[in-house]
Design an enzyme around this catalytic site. Structure first.
Site, PDB file in Angstrom:
ATOM      1  N   HIS A  82      43.290  47.386  44.433  1.00  0.00           N
ATOM      2  CA  HIS A  82      42.929  45.984  44.645  1.00  0.00           C
ATOM      3  C   HIS A  82      42.588  45.334  43.315  1.00  0.00           C
ATOM      4  CE1 HIS A  82      38.900  47.890  44.525  1.00  0.00           C
ATOM      5  NE2 HIS A  82      38.526  46.750  43.966  1.00  0.00           N
ATOM      6  N   HIS A 136      38.893  46.550  51.071  1.00  0.00           N
ATOM      7  CA  HIS A 136      39.372  45.330  50.431  1.00  0.00           C
ATOM      8  C   HIS A 136      40.742  45.572  49.800  1.00  0.00           C
ATOM      9  CE1 HIS A 136      37.362  47.566  47.402  1.00  0.00           C
ATOM     10  NE2 HIS A 136      36.744  46.643  46.746  1.00  0.00           N
ATOM     11  N   HIS A 152      38.717  42.637  37.457  1.00  0.00           N
ATOM     12  CA  HIS A 152      39.206  44.014  37.286  1.00  0.00           C
ATOM     13  C   HIS A 152      40.357  44.320  38.236  1.00  0.00           C
ATOM     14  CE1 HIS A 152      36.272  45.007  40.626  1.00  0.00           C
ATOM     15  NE2 HIS A 152      37.240  45.800  40.983  1.00  0.00           N
ATOM     16  N   HIS A 171      28.755  51.214  44.908  1.00  0.00           N
ATOM     17  CA  HIS A 171      28.616  49.839  45.350  1.00  0.00           C
ATOM     18  C   HIS A 171      27.881  49.788  46.685  1.00  0.00           C
ATOM     19  CE1 HIS A 171      31.259  48.098  42.401  1.00  0.00           C
ATOM     20  NE2 HIS A 171      32.280  48.837  42.756  1.00  0.00           N
ATOM     21  N   TYR A 180      33.536  51.640  36.006  1.00  0.00           N
ATOM     22  CA  TYR A 180      34.275  50.542  35.368  1.00  0.00           C
ATOM     23  C   TYR A 180      34.416  50.790  33.879  1.00  0.00           C
ATOM     24  CZ  TYR A 180      33.702  47.689  39.544  1.00  0.00           C
ATOM     25  OH  TYR A 180      33.755  47.205  40.825  1.00  0.00           O
ATOM     26  N   GLU A 199      38.838  49.622  37.184  1.00  0.00           N
ATOM     27  CA  GLU A 199      37.925  50.420  38.005  1.00  0.00           C
ATOM     28  C   GLU A 199      38.695  51.607  38.561  1.00  0.00           C
ATOM     29  OE1 GLU A 199      36.936  48.940  41.943  1.00  0.00           O
ATOM     30  OE2 GLU A 199      34.955  49.860  41.911  1.00  0.00           O
TER      31      GLU A 199
END
Lengths: 310, 310, 310, 310
Positions: free
Chosen positions: A155, A202, A217, A249, A258, A268
């Site tokens: 993503h 996501h 990112h 997260h 990251y 990431e």
């Protein structure tokens, strides 16, 4: 099919300022495989478990950032339908068709700009060149991996101004689900939106921020928290610029780290998360919990993480 | 929506011979939560990360096995459409409508028997009671978990005779993808089929075998290979009957362990796998590689694993 | 020094029937590094985190098995003292001194046969050639690892008849602790003994069995359960003969997998365990719990594991 | 015995400002078990895999920090010998004998102050009350664990002025090995020393700093990097003050996370490391590599980590 419409983020096109250094980074550090170069000098790469011809395209220029993100749709008919709907929606601007072949091994693409200023494109065809382990009695992982060796491009997180418009475009036209959001203030203004066209937590995410078309990112998938540690070690062994992590997260509950490519584009690698369904209630984070939402262990809003974009 | 039609395996209804022993197993060993009992004495359970009211239903009777498996579809319109198509297909038999409320918190269900003899049902409504961590600033995992504590019910593996008919029903009518298959002999007879209505490596799987309507296992999802070890330890600590593992499957490349509930129904907990898309080439295993296909490390065909069913 | 006397198992000398095949196995599968060959054709290898010149010696001959196991002692004075005590003990037979240089980079060795029939040797000097990451600002792990890449040679498990004598020799003369034991029958006959000269759960172990001088396995240390899975995958990818695992031992609670070198010598790689101290109570397993003692998850006595030795 | 002299860090006595809050922290967050309270109100705790009666002692007072650290030696004879050598060394001050029973279940202790100003004590007897899994057919881990549930108290890191004297005391009198050190400047002044009386990478460590008798952290052992993540999650779930992590140390290469008890005493839980032997070369870090030496991924000198002590 149960999965229809937009199937997946199929490619991200990144601008880099030193192409050889970028190729070294994306192959030896991140661990993608170079699969081709085109006449304009762009470099195409893919992760080991991806079937499609490529998922990352690097272009050398004077400024880092994201050129565009491409989405694979299920058919030509869907491509034409979405193109028409986007044209009529008032949400997409700068629409155009890009001829088949402009990207290596890729069919025609419908390019458009979303309200946050980012270029997106839809396409229905890209050559399926196969994953590294093949489809006949495959091994669980291939020999000869190098670097972090993620299995897939996963993503992007993007920053821009008109978050409302972009969320409407992805949810109302392209059929994405809103998996998680951050809301701020007494009016619960949406300041972050996480959007999925799949069972993933996501496929793209957006942060509300004054400038248009900023890139935060591009993210790639690892198998485990153990591989996140290994990625962290590689970052130090290879003297790569670390941003943050390893940590978890709150949003998506993924395990993450990251870092930056040599041009300053943030990457990431992450593992974990959950299985999303379109009828799953949206998870909402309030801005007083923005710290743990972003980095669950630190629980602090990190200015550099929030403000450094390309 | 990008995910349409059949969304997920929503429940599995299992027959057990000693209900209190079964409830102890499914709550204290496997780690589901009991969410209700109905007038007929059935016990409803769910995993901690599931939004829906329940995903497992236990019924006490004299013989173990699976009563039926239920599938959540995206809407009433889809439910009616699939019911009609199944009626007309010649592939479904013993079709019937079950009234809303027959299952706790569940709408009307369309019941039918597939060519391998298993009862399946479709439904469009089940109360969303929420996952254990909620949807407002959630923690990554809830307090008070016990046992193996999988996040979700994931899939079933079933044995039956008319594999061809069942695969046609799931792929041609219900829109599933064939993610992996095992083929045998010079004619490459399909002897196993793994089917997905999602990005998961499988939502249901079938093995060709002479008898109709046999149940091999119901599977639940863990987060990591580390949790598979913990599950293995719990199996021994709680004196549960182990079948096989911890090991890795060649098929789906998942990390796995198998064990039995007190009635002899096989359970699996697993982690890993890959992200499936409907345009991903089907992985094919040939029967000379059946050993590593099933248990990648042992690479031996295990008679008990293949023949013990309920 | 707090660690005195016998410091560690310093080398194991194995007989193999096809030296090139063995070298390929110990370097490409297990992941040791070849560090030298001597005039008699023996091949010396070491693991990446070992400081000493070598820890494994391979000799080609017509029968597999272990030639001897060597122990590093803290000083020449200790070497002479132990040699004298062993000579006088009545427990060691076939004692002899082997001149410095007979092993590459190794000082004089005192060779003796223990009551179970195994040849052991003590030595005070072996060249410290350093671990792969060095001693100045080291990385946590070196580049260029291949195969399972254990950090160290850890221990051997040996089978023989006079277990009582061997345990007396190691505990009374050489100062080892009895960390765990298995006892059988109403008389609680000791049938297995795990012995440590360190904080490790074992440095050598013995099983009571009628024949003298049998070799069960040589074991090498991995960092984590995740690496045990990776080792299991490598076993299948490289078509190595798997014995058992991945699983956990009850004894030592280590996480383990067993496999065979091309000559049939058993290897183990494992992770985990506990910190042993000489005043820690000995853990005792009764023979009715022999199953979980050996393989905690299976909880079954495995005849091949118990009887196949070289 | 191969392990002689000082066997292990047997206890750490910490000062806390709110005893009930501290007990809640050390039991529910860290996951030790309370094993007793004495007449003066001190609370005794232990980790689940420790055989001895206790390893942590909490005392309520107005200022946080460490009262003393206690070391188990192998015998009364060794205790008397070390007491005499320390008295005569000129390195120990404020020497005294503390009567048996002053600590619950503990024999006489020889108390002394080391050149960096910290109180240390040696003792030869503490009641062995056993670990939580027992010594007869034990399970690999006990039921009923809460919090992070480390297996053992592992080491302390202390700050003080006369590092040279303290290192001499531990190495020359007590027989510790110098496993790692940090040196600064052109004269390679030793500014940090890691000391081991065992196969562990450290049993105690010291940083050179102007003030006497400062406490940096007490550390407890976890089994894996996966447990470090779980500890990190618990820190956030329980709203504990996080210091740093999860990350890896360059020094010892352990995987780690730091946090504070309610009085501001720093705790660490960690996994990994290596097996130390007294003949292993000392690892040296130069001050230009102090960043990766301390936190291998960040590679930055962290002022709070270096300066916040109690």
């Amino acid at each position: 099919m149960a999965l229809t419409g937009v199937l997946r983020p199929g490619h991200v096109a990144l601008r880099v300022m030193d192409l050889p250094a970028a190729v070294t980074h994306y192959t030896e550090v991140l661990g993608l495989r170079e699969v081709g170069r085109d006449a304009s000098g762009r470099v195409y790469l893919k992760a080991w478990d991806e079937a499609d011809h490529h998922s990352v395209v690097l272009r050398e220029t004077t400024e880092a950032g994201m050129d565009y993100m491409g989405w694979r749709v299920d058919s030509d008919a869907t491509l034409d339908r979405f193109a028409g709907e986007l044209e009529r929606s008032g949400l997409a601007s700068e629409t155009s068709w890009i001829a088949a072949g402009e990207h290596l091994a890729t069919g025609r693409r419908f390019r458009f700009t979303i309200p946050t200023g980012h270029a997106m494109e839809l396409y229905a065809h890209k050559e399926i060149t196969g994953c590294a382990t093949g489809y006949l009695n495959p091994e669980p992982w291939p020999d000869g991996l190098q670097g972090m060796a993620p299995s897939r491009f996963d993503h992007c997180l993007l920053y821009g101004d008109d978050l409302d418009g972009t969320v409407r475009l992805f949810t109302e036209i392209l059929g994405f689900g809103l998996t998680e959001q951050v809301v701020a203030g007494p009016d619960k203004l949406q300041i972050a939106a996480f959007l999925s066209c799949s069972n993933k937590a996501h496929d793209v995410a957006f942060i509300r921020q004054p400038m248009k078309n900023k890139f935060h990112h591009a993210s790639f998938q690892l198998d485990s928290w153990h591989e996140v540690l290994r990625a962290a070690d590689i970052i130090s062994k290879k003297k790569v610029s670390l941003d943050l992590g390893p940590t978890r997260h709150g949003i998506t509950r993924g395990e993450t780290i990251y870092f930056f490519d040599p041009s300053g584009n943030r990457n990431e690698v992450f593992s974990g998360g959950y299985i999303y369904y379109p009828d799953k209630p949206t998870i909402t984070w309030t801005d007083d919990q923005l710290g743990p939402a972003i980095f669950y262990h630190d629980r602090k809003v990190n200015d550099a993480f929030l403000s450094v974009v390309t």
